[in-house]
Design a protein around this motif. Structure first.
Motif, short mmCIF file in Angstrom:
data_model
loop_
_atom_site.label_atom_id
_atom_site.label_comp_id
_atom_site.label_asym_id
_atom_site.label_seq_id
_atom_site.Cartn_x
_atom_site.Cartn_y
_atom_site.Cartn_z
N PHE A 71 7.33 12.78 11.12
CA PHE A 71 7.72 11.69 10.24
C PHE A 71 8.12 10.42 10.99
CE2 PHE A 71 11.50 10.02 7.76
CZ PHE A 71 10.75 9.29 6.85
N GLU A 72 9.08 10.55 11.92
CA GLU A 72 9.58 9.36 12.63
C GLU A 72 8.45 8.67 13.41
OE1 GLU A 72 10.85 12.34 12.83
OE2 GLU A 72 12.88 12.21 12.00
N ASP A 73 7.56 9.50 14.01
CA ASP A 73 6.47 8.91 14.79
C ASP A 73 5.55 8.08 13.90
OD1 ASP A 73 7.54 10.25 16.88
OD2 ASP A 73 5.98 11.79 17.01
N ARG A 74 5.26 8.64 12.71
CA ARG A 74 4.35 7.91 11.82
C ARG A 74 4.99 6.61 11.32
NH1 ARG A 74 -0.63 8.80 9.71
NH2 ARG A 74 -0.85 9.51 11.85
N ILE A 75 6.29 6.65 11.03
CA ILE A 75 6.97 5.43 10.56
C ILE A 75 6.92 4.37 11.67
CG2 ILE A 75 9.22 4.45 9.84
CD1 ILE A 75 7.84 6.13 7.65
N GLU A 76 7.17 4.80 12.89
CA GLU A 76 7.13 3.86 14.02
C GLU A 76 5.73 3.24 14.16
OE1 GLU A 76 8.44 5.57 17.69
OE2 GLU A 76 8.57 3.61 18.65
N GLU A 77 4.71 4.11 14.03
CA GLU A 77 3.33 3.65 14.13
C GLU A 77 3.03 2.60 13.03
OE1 GLU A 77 -0.70 6.28 14.59
OE2 GLU A 77 1.17 7.35 14.22
N ILE A 78 3.46 2.90 11.81
CA ILE A 78 3.19 1.99 10.69
C ILE A 78 3.90 0.65 10.92
CG2 ILE A 78 3.54 1.61 8.20
CD1 ILE A 78 3.25 4.66 7.81
N SER A 114 5.66 13.47 0.57
CA SER A 114 4.37 14.11 0.31
C SER A 114 3.26 13.40 1.08
CB SER A 114 4.03 14.10 -1.18
OG SER A 114 5.06 14.66 -1.93
N LEU A 115 3.31 12.06 1.08
CA LEU A 115 2.26 11.29 1.78
C LEU A 115 2.30 11.55 3.28
CD1 LEU A 115 2.55 7.85 -0.10
CD2 LEU A 115 0.66 9.48 -0.25
N VAL A 116 3.51 11.64 3.85
CA VAL A 116 3.62 11.89 5.30
C VAL A 116 3.20 13.32 5.61
CG1 VAL A 116 5.12 11.85 7.33
CG2 VAL A 116 5.44 10.14 5.55
N ALA A 117 3.61 14.27 4.75
CA ALA A 117 3.26 15.68 4.99
C ALA A 117 1.75 15.87 5.03
CB ALA A 117 3.88 16.56 3.90
N LYS A 118 1.03 15.11 4.18
CA LYS A 118 -0.45 15.20 4.15
C LYS A 118 -1.08 14.83 5.48
CE LYS A 118 -2.37 12.53 1.00
NZ LYS A 118 -2.61 11.84 -0.25
N GLU A 119 -0.38 14.00 6.25
CA GLU A 119 -0.93 13.50 7.50
C GLU A 119 -0.76 14.49 8.66
OE1 GLU A 119 -2.55 10.44 7.83
OE2 GLU A 119 -2.48 10.63 5.65
N GLY A 120 0.17 15.45 8.49
CA GLY A 120 0.38 16.46 9.53
C GLY A 120 0.92 15.89 10.83
N VAL A 121 1.74 14.86 10.73
CA VAL A 121 2.34 14.27 11.94
C VAL A 121 3.85 14.21 11.79
CG1 VAL A 121 0.37 12.80 12.60
CG2 VAL A 121 2.04 11.96 10.94
N ILE A 127 0.86 -1.19 0.00
CA ILE A 127 0.00 0.00 0.00
C ILE A 127 0.89 1.23 0.00
CG2 ILE A 127 -0.31 0.05 2.53
CD1 ILE A 127 -3.19 1.12 1.96
N ASP A 128 0.50 2.21 -0.83
CA ASP A 128 1.25 3.45 -0.97
C ASP A 128 0.53 4.50 -0.14
OD1 ASP A 128 3.32 4.97 -2.10
OD2 ASP A 128 2.03 5.69 -3.72
N SER A 129 0.89 4.60 1.13
CA SER A 129 0.12 5.46 2.03
C SER A 129 0.85 5.68 3.34
CB SER A 129 -1.23 4.77 2.33
OG SER A 129 -1.98 5.52 3.25
N ALA A 130 0.57 6.83 3.95
CA ALA A 130 1.06 7.05 5.32
C ALA A 130 -0.14 7.21 6.25
CB ALA A 130 1.94 8.28 5.36
N ASN A 131 -1.33 6.83 5.74
CA ASN A 131 -2.55 6.99 6.51
C ASN A 131 -2.85 5.70 7.29
OD1 ASN A 131 -5.68 6.57 6.62
ND2 ASN A 131 -5.34 8.77 6.51
N VAL A 132 -2.87 5.81 8.61
CA VAL A 132 -2.99 4.59 9.42
C VAL A 132 -4.33 3.87 9.23
CG1 VAL A 132 -1.27 5.07 11.21
CG2 VAL A 132 -3.55 5.97 11.47
N VAL A 133 -5.38 4.65 8.97
CA VAL A 133 -6.70 4.02 8.78
C VAL A 133 -6.66 3.14 7.52
CG1 VAL A 133 -9.15 4.46 8.35
CG2 VAL A 133 -7.88 5.90 9.96
#
Ligand code: E4P
Length: 222
Positions: free
Chosen positions: A39-46, A30-37, A5-11
């Motif tokens: 970067f490192e936190d979102r990668i960890e979450e994913i 660009s995908l991470v920037a759209k999420e407004g979080v 999946i090409d996404s940084a959206n957790v849902v």
């Protein structure tokens, strides 16, 4: 062909993972920037969300321009994953990106060279030890070139020369892209969740379900 999946959206990532079709995740700035979080936190979450996939691509940020800067960022990103194997460092298709790719590949770290638009760029990335190369189909189609043909040619090149890098067909916009890159020999297609939904559907499937439901209701009523 595997599906990422090409996404940084957790849902969306959760939904796709639950279906059981996912082999990996790709993200980009660009995908991470759209999420407004962060970067490192979102990668960890994913990484926590999809423990069983082969790869989660985390891209070095655009302010890393030299190979040294990219390697320094990669080393931080790898720590997020506690040095587990499913994090993949995504690097830009530049000479510095290739240099960083060779360095990380020699250390046994998975890499994904991104923003590939020619066969020669794919050849260079493969020779720099990339685990994955990412040709961007949709963006080529956008400038009236044939993105799928690029995948056809890269697949042929890798076959002729026994190159190990896996092709991730990226910038995939619609179901026909998925079918055509699968038939062309891409190892992976990375797609938004909307495309996963689209390729699961057919009007005759819906009609068939409606008919089964109506017939069942009649039979049960007697
Ligand atoms: C791939 O890794 C990229 O994140 C992605 O496919 C880019 O697609 P786009 O051209 O739709 O932005």
């Amino acid at each position: 062909m595997k599906l990422f999946i090409d996404s940084a959206n957790v849902v969306d990532i959760k939904k796709a993972y639950k279906v059981g079709v996912l082999s990996g995740v790709t993200t980009n700035p660009s995908l991470v920037a759209k999420e407004g979080v962060k970067f490192e936190d979102r990668i960890e979450e994913i990484l926590k969300l999809v423990p069983k996939v082969e790869s989660v691509s985390a891209e070095v940020t655009p302010d890393a321009v030299t190979a040294e800067e990219m390697i320094a960022q990669a080393e931080e990103l790898i720590k997020i994953n506690n040095y587990d194997k499913n994090i993949t460092i995504k690097l830009p298709m530049t000479l510095d990106g290739l240099e960083a790719c060779r360095y990380l590949a020699d250390k046994g770290i998975k890499t994904n060279v991104t923003l590939i638009f020619t066969v020669n760029q794919a050849l260079l990335a493969a020779r720099a030890g990339a685990t994955y190369v990412s040709p961007f189909l949709g963006r080529l189609d956008d400038i009236s070139e044939d993105g799928v043909q690029l995948v056809v040619k890269i697949a042929e090149l890798f076959r002729i020369h026994n190159l190990d890098a896996q092709i991730i067909a990226a910038s995939v916009r619609h179901p026909d892209h998925v079918t055509r890159v699968a038939m062309a020999g891409a190892h992976i297609a990375t797609v938004p969740f909307s495309v996963i939904e689209q390729i699961s559907k057919h009007p005759l499937t819906d009609q068939g379900l409606e008919k089964f439901a109506a017939d069942w209701k009649k039979a049960v009523k007697g």
